[in-house]
Structures are given as structure tokens and as C-alpha cells.
Design an enzyme around this catalytic site. Structure first.
Site, short mmCIF file in Angstrom:
data_model
loop_
_atom_site.label_atom_id
_atom_site.label_comp_id
_atom_site.label_asym_id
_atom_site.label_seq_id
_atom_site.Cartn_x
_atom_site.Cartn_y
_atom_site.Cartn_z
N ALA A 6 1.23 -1.34 0.22
CA ALA A 6 -0.42 -0.16 -0.14
C ALA A 6 1.06 1.13 0.02
O ALA A 6 1.83 0.88 -0.08
CB ALA A 6 -0.68 0.22 1.07
N GLU A 23 -0.21 -9.04 0.18
CA GLU A 23 -1.90 -9.25 0.53
C GLU A 23 -2.46 -9.62 -0.94
O GLU A 23 -3.37 -10.17 -0.87
CB GLU A 23 -2.94 -8.14 1.34
N GLU A 26 4.15 -4.70 8.01
CA GLU A 26 3.64 -3.82 8.36
C GLU A 26 4.33 -3.10 10.15
O GLU A 26 3.59 -1.95 10.14
CB GLU A 26 1.52 -3.83 8.58
N GLY A 63 0.74 -4.77 1.74
CA GLY A 63 -0.22 -5.01 0.29
C GLY A 63 -0.44 -6.63 -0.44
O GLY A 63 -0.34 -6.40 -1.63
N1 COA Z 1 4.30 3.61 0.22
C1 COA Z 1 4.26 4.52 0.35
N2 COA Z 1 5.80 5.13 -0.93
C2 COA Z 1 6.94 3.86 -0.80
C3 COA Z 1 6.92 2.45 -0.19
C4 COA Z 1 5.05 2.31 0.53
N3 COA Z 1 4.79 0.78 0.39
N4 COA Z 1 7.58 2.06 -0.58
C5 COA Z 1 8.64 2.32 -0.97
N5 COA Z 1 8.44 3.96 -1.54
C6 COA Z 1 9.04 4.99 -1.91
C7 COA Z 1 10.03 5.25 -0.61
O1 COA Z 1 10.02 6.51 0.03
C8 COA Z 1 10.73 6.16 -1.86
O2 COA Z 1 10.27 6.81 -2.49
P1 COA Z 1 11.79 8.17 -2.49
O3 COA Z 1 12.17 7.68 -3.77
O4 COA Z 1 11.17 9.75 -3.29
O5 COA Z 1 12.43 8.32 -1.53
C9 COA Z 1 10.90 5.52 -2.95
O6 COA Z 1 9.79 4.48 -2.36
C10 COA Z 1 12.02 4.32 -3.43
O7 COA Z 1 11.81 3.24 -1.73
P2 COA Z 1 13.29 2.77 -1.07
O8 COA Z 1 13.34 2.61 0.19
O9 COA Z 1 13.99 4.06 -1.40
O10 COA Z 1 14.12 1.79 -1.85
P3 COA Z 1 14.79 0.36 -1.66
O11 COA Z 1 15.17 -0.59 -3.38
O12 COA Z 1 15.90 0.69 -1.02
O13 COA Z 1 13.60 -0.22 -0.78
C11 COA Z 1 11.56 -1.18 -0.64
C12 COA Z 1 12.89 -0.64 -1.54
C13 COA Z 1 10.98 -2.06 -1.39
C14 COA Z 1 12.52 -2.68 0.55
C15 COA Z 1 11.51 -0.23 0.87
O14 COA Z 1 11.18 1.03 0.44
C16 COA Z 1 10.51 -0.33 2.64
O15 COA Z 1 10.69 -1.78 2.86
N6 COA Z 1 9.20 -0.31 1.51
C17 COA Z 1 7.83 -0.57 2.44
C18 COA Z 1 7.32 -0.92 2.28
C19 COA Z 1 6.36 -1.79 3.37
O16 COA Z 1 6.04 -1.75 4.66
N7 COA Z 1 5.20 -1.98 2.56
C20 COA Z 1 4.03 -2.24 4.01
C21 COA Z 1 2.39 -1.25 3.43
S1 COA Z 1 2.13 -0.92 4.93
#
Ligand code: COA
Length: 708
Positions: A64, A106, A126, A103
Site C-alpha cells: 500500500a 495481500e 506493517e 499489500g
Molecule cells: N508507500 C509509499 N512509498 C513507498 C513505499 C510504500 N509502501 N515503499 C517505498 N516507497 C517509496 C520510498 O519512500 C522511496 O521514495 P522516494 O524515492 O521518493 O524517497 C521509493 O519508494 C523507493 O524506496 P526506497 O526504500 O528508497 O528503495 P529501496 O530499494 O531501498 O527499498 C523497499 C525498497 C520496498 C524494500 C522499501 O522501500 C520498503 O521497505 N518499503 C516499505 C514496504 C512496506 O512497509 N510496505 C507495507 C506498507 S503498509
């Protein structure tokens, strides 16, 4: 024109829905709309017998859009889209690669089948954001892998690899080779077998192990990471609903709990940090130099504890490291330390023997400064002696090309001073590593006005390659973290001791608040002499002695240097780390108090916590106002990653906003009046005063500055 966030095409009786929302395929509103539309097309297409949902780019989906959690989710909601997928009368197969998170998982659970590449990983992070999986995850996951395994996976927040997912039944097949071809093959088999949709919601929940004892055992397993947290109880509640209610009722209960979790202070703080950690590397005027060749060769000068740790961090990140020291004895100790660090990583099961050997093999040693000539980055890390550091840096500047980034690892010295004898000072930055340097995530990157933006960009790249959180700080005493620690928090902690609190009372109060370790214990761990040396530098630079910041200095003078001399604020048994209260220290503190005319009294823990925090926040406001920190959020990241501030509270400045700045100011004024503003400690920072009077917050201040 950007590509459609969800593309649809049909091939060989299979409808492919491809999510394409770079960089990490977040399931934002346009994706949800696109998915609903593409699903409708696949269902309407009579030639389509099975459907594949896949994602473009390096990863499946990060779930999400966290940015959407501050308001109601736009239609169609994830829940609605997932319900439509699950209700499909044609089998729907998720094809996973890279990471499927939150998500993203999910979504796959709403599909009827899951295929994955061998390197795919699936996780529900989460909980790290203070949330429960709220798009069916707590109801569908236990129907696929059982309630106990679901609890373990959700409260751990960590992803499982494809092999483990296969064993759990979370994926049906791991496909080697091309994922799309593998998914297509899987669908053809389903079609040939006449397989029907397999809605997860229609499956029963395996409850073995999900009883009181089982739940307690799983929570205990994760108790360290979840200390002081509450979200895990919400997870248990939602999973219990899955075991006791029918699917529709369970989804409704999940929805209610998920909506509540979004509003908790814990979740707001953790979401703040999620974005703050990503924002720190964005520095106005600094263009990312990620297009340049990565940093491959690093020279580290000084094989002491810090230098060896930095060399290890660089080797861990795959860089070729030259460790340089002018003394053979010092080098021997440094190399022994590196070897023992790797041995302990192997012993703890963190690294295989082969991997440890590979990393250790990336470090070569030299007694000759000239060996730094070929490095992309040179990090000087000798002890905190201005003249020595200056001499080394100027020699290194003379023997390296202008493109080499020069860095000095220091926690106290002025980078501008250090750079003075260098031929081209604009390529010098300060790097404040935290000990142990190969473990701690924080790296303060110190720029002076003369620092070239390209050098700063390179330093940010270095932090990224080292997988550290690099926070840019101005070149002022103590940078961000140590300034706030020494000139606010620790000073107040010592004053509280003079006024009557025992060191262990101060430590226990701050640890109960959530700090990883109280100030006296941290002092003993790092060495009381280290703080004393730093304070001498502070008073020298700011020309102001501090008559009430004296306990650690007195301990240093008595050679009570902390754990290393088995005595500091506490005493220690040889070979043990347990801090034992010491009457000698209490007598010393009493004497210091009497000498200063301070009346001693019983102090409540709540006062200890409040005064330490108020000082921390007030100095934080100074640090912000003077531009040493660019954003309040940067300060939060520094304190959470480098100083053990409880993550669940989002950092000191976020915490101040949560308390309300008018309240914070009122309490500072209260203590100022009560304590007659002794030594001017309780003068409110002008920025804090201004924001409080205007009814604004540090977050408002940050967003206005970012908007500019
Ligand atoms: N929602 C909104 N933005 C998100 C996101 C999410 N779930 N996941 C990543 N992003 C954004 C980051 O803020 C970043 O934005 P920016 O470039 O404007 O700073 C961009 O996507 C890239 O993410 P980043 O973390 O810098 O890349 P990465 O390759 O180092 O890591 C992930 C990728 C997916 C491992 C990491 O972004 C992550 O753990 N995301 C969260 C996942 C999560 O918790 N999902 C559950 C949501 S309830």
C-alpha cells in the site's frame, strides 16, 4: 506519456495483468483503478481461461502507499480490488519476483495460486510501521499457512524467502528461468486439469499452536524488537478473529482494528521515521552521483578501534580496502580486531565461514601513507588530535587526484580547521561514524561552507553503499548528535545527579522511557575520558566553562574511566558488564553538590525523564535554527539510529510535536522559573519560542523549508 500503471494483454488463453508503477510498484489509487479495470477486461474476455498478475521492474510490490494513510483511502480500496480478484470465476495466479511486501503479499493472497522466482521474498512489514496488515492479510494468511505461522510472520515483520514460502504453502511453485513463461506453464496445467478458482477466504484456518501458550511463545521470540510496542496485541486480536469468526466477519474486524492502528501515536511516529530515513539523503543543491561508477577502493588511515570498524564496514559493502597505520604494533592490533569481529559473526551464525573469509580478504594493510594514492575515497581515522589529523590530511591531499573524496572521521574537531593545510579543502568532508562502525547504521556527514557539492554527493553515495543512514550536518561543535547529547541531555542528567538522583535512578528512568541505555551506562561503555576530552574541546571552542557538568570529569580525574578500568559511574567485576552501584561515586557526587551549594532531595523518575527530554528538544531547536541540521526529521533520524532514542516515539523533535510545542515551551519556562534559570540552562531556543507562539510544529517548519 507515462505508461499505464496496469497493462493488460492476452496470450494463449491467459490474461496478463502487469502492474508498472516505478520504482517499487506501490499499490496507489491509479494502480488499484487499473487493476480493477484490467481484471474486468480479463473476466469479460471469453477466450481467457486463467489470469496472471505480475509486476514490472526490479520487484513485485512494496504494498500500500504509506503516504495515503494520513487520510481515507481513495476508491477503489485495496479491500474492494482484492475481493474482486478473489471472486474471479477464472483462476488467478500471482507471479512474484523480487520483494512482495505488505499489500503486495495481500494481493497475492487474494489470488488463487502463487508462483515465484527462487530469489523472491515475501513479507508483511506493517508492524514496523505500527500497523496490522489491513487488506485481508490477517484473515487470508492464516487460511494459507496456519494461524501460528501467520502470527510469527506478521510480528517478525521480516520477509521469508521463496524456499521457506514454498515449505509454508505460501507459494505453490518456485519457477526457475523466465517467470512469465513459468507462470504461463502453470496456468496451462490448471486449464488442462480443469482447475477451478481456489478462493483463500473459503479455506479453513489451521489453529494448531495458536493457543495461549503458543501465542505467548511467539511474542516472546520477538520481544526484544517489540519492546515498548503495542501493535502486536492488535495482530493477535485480528488473527483470533480469523480463528473464531467466518471470513466476512473476520474481514470486518480486521478493518476496524486496522483503522485504529493507523491512528495510534506509535504508528504515526514509525511512519514519520519511514519517510524521514528516506528524506535525509535528499539535500537541496546536491545532485545524486549514483550515475557515476560506484566507490570501489577505500583507504582507511588509522588501525585503531574506529579505523578497523570502518575498514570492516567498507569490506562488508564489497569495497577493496587498504588499511594504513604508521605503527606495526597498531596495525597488528587493528587486524586482530577485524579478525575477531569476523570470527564472532561466524560464531553467531550471521556469516558463513567462506563469506567471512571473502570479506576479510578484501582488506590489505600497509605502513605507507602512499598506499592511499589509488583510492576513490580516503578516510582518515587516527585519534582526535588536530595537528596529527591536519598533517595526514594535507599529505593525502597532495598524493591523490582532485577527484578523490577526502574524509576525516571525527566527533569533535572542526572540519574547516582540519582542512586548513589541505591543498584543495573543498573535497574534504567530516564523517562521524558511530562505534562499532561496522554495526551502527548512522553516519553524520559534515560539510563546511567550502565543501564542494560534488564531494558531498560522493559522501552520500558512500553512505548508501555502506547501507548506512547518512545525515548531513553543519560544521559546528558536536555536529547534530553530540551537541544535543553533551550540551543538553547529559548535562541535565549530571545536574539531576547533583540534585539528588543516583546514576542508576537516572539510567533506569531513561531506559524505562525507552532509551536503549541510560546516560551513565553509556558513559561507562564509551569511557568517561572520551566525554571529558570532548567537553574540553566544547568549552575551548565556545569559551564557556560549565560549573555543573563535572561528575564525569571528576571520575576521569580519578581514573574511573568506565568499563575499561572496571570503575566509572558504576563498578564492574572483571570480565562482566553488569553495572554495580558504587558508594564511592555517591560520596563524590554529594561532595560536588555541596561544593556548588546544591541542596539534594528525592527526585521522581518523571522529573528526570521530563528534564532530560526538554533539554534535548531545546538544544535540538538550536541545532535546527543555526542550520547545523537541515530538518527536524534529520535530528530524529540521528537520535533514533545513533543514540538509542526509542523508535516508537519517532525521535526527539517528532516527540516534541506530539507533546505540543506550547506545552514544551511552558514546561521549559516552568523549570526556568523554578530553578532560577541556573547557568542559563533553561533559556528557550528562539525557534521553539516562535513556533510555539504561532501554534506551529517542527514538522510545519520542515515542510515549509522543503517547499521553498
Ligand atoms: N508507500 C509509499 N512509498 C513507498 C513505499 C510504500 N509502501 N515503499 C517505498 N516507497 C517509496 C520510498 O519512500 C522511496 O521514495 P522516494 O524515492 O521518493 O524517497 C521509493 O519508494 C523507493 O524506496 P526506497 O526504500 O528508497 O528503495 P529501496 O530499494 O531501498 O527499498 C523497499 C525498497 C520496498 C524494500 C522499501 O522501500 C520498503 O521497505 N518499503 C516499505 C514496504 C512496506 O512497509 N510496505 C507495507 C506498507 S503498509
Amino acid at each position: 506519456m507515462p505508461p499505464e500503471p496496469v497493462q493488460y494483454r492476452c496470450r494463449n488463453r491467459i490474461g496478463f495483468l502487469l502492474i508498472d508503477n516505478p520504482p517499487v510498484n506501490v499499490l496507489a489509487a491509479p494502480v488499484r483503478t487499473g487493476l480493477a479495470r484490467a481484471l474486468g477486461a480479463a473476466l469479460a474476455d471469453e477466450s481467457v481461461r486463467a489470469i496472471v498478475i505480475a509486476c514490472a521492474g526490479k520487484t513485485f510490490s512494496a504494498g500500500a502507499d504509506i503516504g495515503e494513510f494520513d487520510g481515507p483511502m481513495a476508491e477503489p480500496t485495496l479491500q474492494a480490488v482484492f475481493a474482486a480478484i478473489e471472486a474471479s470465476n477464472k483462476p488467478v495466479v500471482a507471479a512474484l519476483h523480487g520483494l512482495a511486501l505488505g499489500g503486495g503479499v495481500e494481493l497475492t493472497l487474494a489470488c488463487h495460486y502463487r508462483v515465484a522466482t527462487p530469489e523472491a521474498k515475501l513479507g508483511l512489514p506493517e508492524i514496523t510501521l505500527g500497523l496490522i496488515p489491513g487488506a485481508g492479510g490477517t484473515q487470508r494468511l492464516p487460511r494459507v499457512i496456519g494461524a501460528a505461522a501467520a502470527l510469527d510472520m506478521i510480528v517478525s515483520g521480516a520477509p521469508v524467502d521463496a524456499k521457506s514460502a514454498l515449505n509454508l504453502g505460501l507459494v505453490d511453485v518456485v519457477v526457475d528461468g523466465d517467470l512469465m513463461l513459468g507462470a504461463e506453464r502453470f496456468c496451462q496445467q490448471l486449464i488442462e486439469q480443469g482447475a477451478k478458482p481456489r478462493p483463500t477466504g473459503a479455506r479453513t484456518v489451521e489453529v494448531a499452536g495458536f493457543d495461549e501458550a503458543g501465542i505467548a511463545g511467539i511474542l516472546r521470540k520477538h520481544s526484544r524488537a517489540l519492546k515498548g510496542r503495542t501493535t502486536q496485541q492488535l495482530v493477535v486480536e485480528a488473527l483470533t478473529a480469523a480463528t473464531q469468526s467466518d471470513f466476512a466477519a473476520g474481514l470486518a474486524i480486521e478493518r476496524r482494528i486496522a483503522d485504529h492502528s493507523i491512528t495510534t501515536p506509535e504508528s504515526k511516529a514509525l511512519r514519520h521515521l519511514f519517510f524521514a530515513e528516506r528524506q535525509v539523503s535528499k539535500v537541496p543543491g546536491i545532485v545524486s552521483d549514483s550515475t557515476k561508477a560506484p566507490i570501489a577502493r577505500v583507504a582507511v588511515i588509522g588501525a585503531g578501534t574506529m579505523g578497523s570498524g570502518i575498514a570492516t564496514a567498507c569490506a562488508d559493502a564489497g569495497m577493496a580496502v587498504t588499511l594504513i597505520d604508521s605503527h606495526a604494533g597498531g596495525m597488528e592490533c587493528g587486524l586482530a580486531l577485524i579478525a575477531s569481529n569476523y570470527e564472532s559473526s561466524v560464531a553467531r551464525g550471521r556469516l558463513t565461514h567462506e563469506e567471512a573469509a571473502r570479506r576479510r580478504g578484501r582488506i590489505v594493510d600497509s605502513l605507507d601513507l602512499g598506499a592511499a594514492a589509488e583510492a576513490d575515497v580516503v578516510i582518515e581515522s587516527v585519534f582526535e588530535d588536530l595537528a596529527l589529523k591536519q598533517s595526514i590530511l594535507s599529505k593525502v591531499a597532495a598524493l591523490t587526484p582532485a577527484s578523490t573524496l577526502l574524509a576525516s572521521n571525527t566527533s569533535t574537531l572542526s572540519i574547516a580547521e582540519l582542512s586548513r593545510p589541505c591543498r584543495d579543502p573543498q573535497r574534504l568532508v567530516g564523517l562521524h561514524f558511530f562505534s562499532p562502525a561496522h554495526v551502527m547504521k548512522l553516519l553524520e556527514i559534515v560539510r563546511m561552507p567550502a565543501t564542494d557539492p560534488a564531494a558531498l554527493g560522493r559522501a552520500l553515495t558512500l553512505a548508501k553503499q555502506l547501507k548506512k543512514v547518512g545525515v548531513v550536518a553543519g560544521d559546528a561543535f558536536g555536529f547534530i548528535g553530540n551537541k544535543m547529547m553533551l550540551d543538553g541531555y547529559w548535562r541535565e542528567a549530571e545536574l539531576l545527579m547533583l540534585e539528588g538522583a543516583a546514576p542508576e535512578q537516572v539510567d533506569t528512568a531513561m531506559e524505562s522511557f525507552g532509551f536503549a541505555m541510560g546516560p551513565a551506562r553509556v558513559n561507562d561503555l564509551g569511557g568517561t575520558d572520551v566525554g571529558t576530552k570532548t567537553r574540553v574541546e566544547l568549552f575551548k571552542r565556545e569559551r564557556r566553562p560549565d560549573p555543573y557538568f563535572v561528575i564525569a570529569d571528576a571520575l576521569t580525574a580519578m581514573n574511573r574511566l568506565g568499563q575499561k578500568t572496571l570503575a566509572g559511574f558504576y563498578r564492574y567485576q572483571p570480565g562482566e558488564r553488569q553495572a554495580l552501584p558504587d558508594d564511592e561515586v555517591l560520596s563524590l557526587i554529594e561532595k560536588l553538590a555541596v561544593d556548588r551549594g546544591i541542596a539534594r532531595r528525592w527526585i521522581e523518575s518523571s522529573e528526570i525523564v521530563e528534564r532530560c527530554l526538554l533539554q534535548l528538544i531545546n538544544v535540538g531547536a538550536h541545532v535546527l535554527e543555526t542550520g547545523v541540521a537541515m530538518r527536524a526529521a534529520d535530528i530524529d533520524v540521528v537520535w533514533v539510529h545513533g543514540y538509542g532514542f526509542p523508535r516508537r516515539l519517532g525521535g526527539p523533535m517528532f516527540h516534541a510535536d506530539s507533546l505540543g510545542l506550547a506545552h514544551v515551551l511552558g514546561r521549559i519556562e516552568h523549570y526556568g522559573a523554578r530553578m532560577k534559570n541556573r547557568n542559563d540552562y533553561w533559556r528557550p531556543a528562539p525557534l521553539l519560542e516562535k513556533l510555539a507562539q504561532q501554534g506551529r510544529s517542527f514538522a510545519n517548519w520542515d515542510s515549509e523549508r522543503i517547499a521553498r
